[in-house]
Design a protein around this motif. Structure first.
Motif, PDB file in Angstrom:
ATOM      1  N   SER A   1       0.843  -1.202   0.000  1.00 29.39           N
ATOM      2  CA  SER A   1       0.000   0.000   0.000  1.00 29.39           C
ATOM      3  C   SER A   1       0.877   1.250   0.000  1.00 29.39           C
ATOM      4  O   SER A   1       2.113   1.165   0.092  1.00 29.39           O
ATOM      5  CB  SER A   1      -0.955  -0.015   1.190  1.00 29.39           C
ATOM      6  OG  SER A   1      -0.225  -0.053   2.374  1.00 29.39           O
TER       7      SER A   1
ATOM      8  N   ASP B   1      -6.221   7.548  -3.891  1.00 32.27           N
ATOM      9  CA  ASP B   1      -7.081   7.491  -2.703  1.00 32.27           C
ATOM     10  C   ASP B   1      -6.302   7.936  -1.458  1.00 32.27           C
ATOM     11  O   ASP B   1      -6.827   8.681  -0.618  1.00 32.27           O
ATOM     12  CB  ASP B   1      -7.611   6.061  -2.535  1.00 32.27           C
ATOM     13  CG  ASP B   1      -8.616   5.975  -1.396  1.00 32.27           C
ATOM     14  OD1 ASP B   1      -9.428   6.919  -1.258  1.00 32.27           O
ATOM     15  OD2 ASP B   1      -8.571   4.997  -0.623  1.00 32.27           O
ATOM     16  N   ALA B   2      -5.033   7.494  -1.343  1.00 34.37           N
ATOM     17  CA  ALA B   2      -4.218   7.898  -0.190  1.00 34.37           C
ATOM     18  C   ALA B   2      -4.040   9.423  -0.198  1.00 34.37           C
ATOM     19  O   ALA B   2      -4.158  10.083   0.840  1.00 34.37           O
ATOM     20  CB  ALA B   2      -2.860   7.198  -0.240  1.00 34.37           C
TER      21      ALA B   2
ATOM     22  N   SER C   1      -3.573   3.933   1.476  1.00 32.14           N
ATOM     23  CA  SER C   1      -4.463   3.110   0.650  1.00 32.14           C
ATOM     24  C   SER C   1      -3.590   2.302  -0.308  1.00 32.14           C
ATOM     25  O   SER C   1      -2.424   2.650  -0.529  1.00 32.14           O
ATOM     26  CB  SER C   1      -5.389   4.038  -0.154  1.00 32.14           C
ATOM     27  OG  SER C   1      -6.082   3.305  -1.126  1.00 32.14           O
TER      28      SER C   1
END
Ligand SMILES: CC(=O)SCCNC(=O)CCNC(=O)[C@H](O)C(C)(C)COP(=O)(O)OP(=O)(O)OC[C@H]1O[C@@H](n2cnc3c(N)ncnc32)[C@H](O)[C@@H]1OP(=O)(O)O
Ligand SMILES: CC(=O)C(=O)O
Length: 524
Positions: free
Chosen positions: A478, A503-504, A498
Motif C-alpha cells: 500500500s 485514494d491515499a 491506501s
C-alpha cells in the motif's frame, strides 16, 4: 565565567561543502544574523579566490554590525614572490576587513608534496607573510593547517612553524585538524605540549571527518584555548566543520564558558533554520540541540516520565536554544502520549476516560495498517475530535473521478479531476485541471469548497511525500501519502494510506481541508 571567542566560517569553509553555494546577498543576510547572535568574528570569504567574495567585503562595509568583526581569509604568500607582490596577500589587504586570517603549512609532508618547497622556505613564507600583514591589518590570525597531523608526523617541525607565526606577533594561532581524523584524547595531549612552547593565544579549527569536531573543540577550550572556529549547522568541506549550534550551548550550559548572552542563545534554532533556508538544504531533524527531534519524545515510557519531570529524558531545557519539547504519537505510545497531545490541543481528557484507551488502540491499529502520525498531527487531532464527538462535518464528498491522459509520445500528459460535494443542502459539481492527477484533485476539491468556505483560498500545499509500504502476508503493498499544508499563520501535516495512491492522496487532502475549517471556526 571565562570568555571564549567564537569565529564563524560558514561563509567561507561552510561554502566549501558539496551542494552549498551562497549569493553575496545571502552572505550579507547571514552575517547580520551572526552578528545579532553575538558571534565575535565572521569569516566572509577568500577575496583572492573569486569576485563574489570581493563583492561581499565591499557590501558588508555598508552594514552597521552591532559587534562582530569581519575577517578575510587567504593563504601565505607563494614561494618566490615577496608579500607585497603576492596577489593573494595584496587582495586580502584591499578587502579592508577588521581581521585577516591566513593558513600555512605545518605538516612537513604537505610542504614537500603540496607546495614542493624546502622546509626552511616554508618557515620564511609563514613569517614574512604574517609580518607583512601585521603592518596592514588591525588583527591577524594564523590558521596552522593540518596542525595535529603535522605534529604527529614531525613535532619539532610543527612547533617551528608555530614559532615562525609567533615571531611575527600574530594575535592568535589556530590549531587546525584539517583532515578531521584526530581523536579527542590526541587533541588533549598535543595541546598540552603546544602550550608549554607557545605563548600566543591559541584557537581551534576542527573538521568532522571522524565525527569528533565538536568534542575536539570542547576539549581544546577545556585546555585553555580562547578562539573556537566552526560553522552554523556544521556545514563545511567534506563531512563539515565543528558545528557552532552544538558548541555554543555546550560551552554555556555544560562548561560555564561565556561566549554569547542567554538571550542571544535563545535565537540559535532560528539562526540554524535561517542558514538552512538560504543554503536551500532541508534541516536535519535529528540535529543535536536545535533539530526538531532534539527534544521529541516517542516512547510511552519517556513521555510518562517527562510529564512528571522533564529532566528524566532531557539533558537540558530546550527553550535555552529556542527549541521546545514535543510529544510524538505512534504505535510506541502509551496513554501519556495521548494525554500530552490532548493538552497541546486544549482538549480535556482524563487518563481513566475510556476514550483515551479507544484513541490509543485506534492509533496502534492504524499504524499497523501503515498510517504514521508523527508528521501528521492534524490528522491525529481530527481523529481525537471524532473519538470525542467534537468533530463537525463541514462537507460530504459524494464522489470524484481523476483522468490522466497522454495524447501522443511527445505530448505532455494532461490531468483532470471532477468532484461532487454536498455542503448543507447544496450539491456542487466541479472540474479542474492540474500538473498531475493529485494536483488536479487538489484543485477540484478546493474549487468546489471555496465557494462555501472562502478561507480555503489561503491554504497552500507545501510538501507531498509518498512512501510505498511493503506488502504483508497475502496483501498487496500500500501507499502512504504525507502532506504538509500551510496558510499565512501556520503549517500542518496530514496522512492517508491506501493501496491506491490517488485514494491515499485524497484522504490526506481532505484531512488538510477539514483541519483548516475546524481551526478557522475555532479562531472565529
Ligand atoms: C584547508 C583549507 O580549507 S584552505 C582553503 C581552501 N579553499 C579553497 O581552495 C577555495 C578557494 N580557492 C581558490 O579559489 C583557488 O584554489 C585559488 C584562487 C586560491 C588558487 O587557484 P590557482 O592559482 O589556480 O591554484 P590551484 O587551486 O590549482 O592550486 C593551489 C595552489 O595554492 C598553493 N598553495 C596551497 N597552500 C598554500 C599556502 N599555504 N601558501 C601558499 N600557497 C599555497 C599550491 O601550491 C598551488 O599552487 P601551485 O599550483 O602554483 O603550486
Ligand atoms: C584553515 C582550514 O580551513 C583548515 O585547516 O581546515
Amino acid at each position: 565565567m571565562s570568555l571564549v571567542k567564537l569565529y564563524d566560517t560558514t561563509l567561507r569553509d561552510g561554502t566549501q561543502a558539496e551542494d552549498i553555494s551562497l549569493l553575496v546577498e545571502d552572505k550579507v543576510r547571514i552575517a547580520r544574523k551572526l552578528d545579532e547572535l553575538g558571534i565575535q568574528y565572521i569569516e566572509g570569504g577568500w577575496p583572492g579566490s573569486n569576485p563574489k567574495d570581493v563583492a561581499f567585503f565591499k557590501d558588508i562595509k555598508k552594514e552597521k554590525l552591532r559587534q562582530a568583526k569581519i575577517a578575510a581569509f587567504g593563504s601565505t604568500r607563494r614561494a618566490k614572490v615577496t608579500p607585497d607582490k603576492d596577489n593573494n596577500i595584496v587582495t586580502l589587504i584591499k578587502a579592508e576587513a577588521d581581521a585577516i586570517t591566513i593558513f600555512g603549512k605545518t605538516w612537513d609532508f604537505h610542504v614537500r608534496e603540496a607546495l614542493r618547497i624546502s622546509l626552511e622556505e616554508n618557515l620564511e613564507l609563514i613569517y614574512d607573510s604574517l609580518e607583512y600583514l601585521k603592518k596592514h591589518a588591525p588583527e591577524v590570525f594564523y590558521d596552522a593547517e593540518h596542525f595535529f597531523d603535522g605534529y604527529k608526523a614531525n613535532p619539532d617541525y610543527a612547533i617551528k612553524t608555530l614559532k615562525a607565526a609567533e615571531e611575527a606577533n600574530v594575535d592568535c594561532i589556530i590549531l587546525c585538524d584539517t583532515n578531521g581524523g584526530t581523536m579527542p584524547f590526541e587533541v588533549a595531549e598535543i595541546i598540552k605540549a603546544v602550550k608549554e612552547q607557545i605563548k600566543t593565544p591559541l584557537g581551534i579549527h576542527a573538521h568532522n571527518d571522524s565525527e569528533c569536531a565538536v568534542a575536539n573543540s570542547l576539549h581544546a577550550v577545556d585546555l585553555g584555548i580562547v578562539q573556537v572556529q566552526g560553522t552554523i549547522n556544521g556545514f563545511g568541506e567534506r563531512c563539515g566543520n565543528a558545528n557552532l549550534c552544538s558548541i555554543i550551548p555546550a560551552l554555556k550550559v555544560k562548561m560555564a564558558k561565556e561566549c554569547i548572552s542567554d538571550e542571544q542563545m535563545r535565537h540559535l534554532r532560528e539562526l540554524s533554520r535561517f542558514v538552512y533556508e538560504l543554503a536551500n538544504i532541508s534541516p536535519d531533524k535529528h540535529q543535536a540541540y536545535v533539530g526538531n527531534s532534539a527534544f521529541a519524545h516517542k516512547g510511552g515510557v519517556h513521555v510518562s516520565a517527562i510529564q512528571r519531570h522533564p529532566e528524566t529524558y532531557e539533558h537540558m531545557r530546550p527553550e535555552l536554544v529556542g527549541n521546545c519539547t514535543r510529544v510524538l504519537v505512534s504505535d510506541l505510545s502509551g496513554r501519556s502520549n495521548i494525554l500530552a497531545k490532548a493538552e497541546e490541543f486544549n482538549i480535556n481528557l482524563d487518563s481513566k476516560d475510556p476514550v483515551t484507551l479507544e484513541i490509543l488502540d485506534n492509533i496502534k491499529e492504524m499504524e499497523n495498517r501503515g498510517y504514521q502520525f508523527e508528521g501528521a498531527e492534524a490528522s491525529f487531532e481530527l481523529l481525537m475530535m471524532k473519538a470525542l464527538g467534537t468533530h463537525r462535518k463541514f462537507f460530504t464528498v459524494l464522489g470524484f473521478r481523476v483522468i490522466d491522459e497522454k495524447r501522443g509520445e511527445d505530448q505532455k500528459p494532461l490531468a483532470e479531476a471532477t468532484i461532487m460535494v454536498r455542503v448543507g443542502g447544496k450539491v456542487e459539481h466541479t472540474a479542474a485541471e492540474g500538473s498531475g492527477p493529485v494536483n488536479a484533485l487538489d484543485n477540484a476539491i478546493r474549487k468546489a469548497l471555496e465557494k462555501f468556505y472562502p478561507k480555503l483560498k489561503e491554504v497552500k500545499l507545501l510538501d507531498y511525500k509518498v512512501r510505498v509500504l511493503p506488502a504483508g502476508q497475502g496483501t498487496a503493498s500500500s501507499t502512504r501519502v504525507l502532506i504538509e499544508s500551510g496558510d499565512r499563520h501556520t503549517r500542518w501535516g496530514t496522512v492517508g494510506v491506501s493501496d491506491n495512491i490517488i485514494d491515499a492522496s485524497y484522504q490526506a487532502l481532505i484531512d488538510s481541508i477539514d483541519f483548516k475549517l475546524h481551526k478557522s471556526e475555532e479562531q472565529e
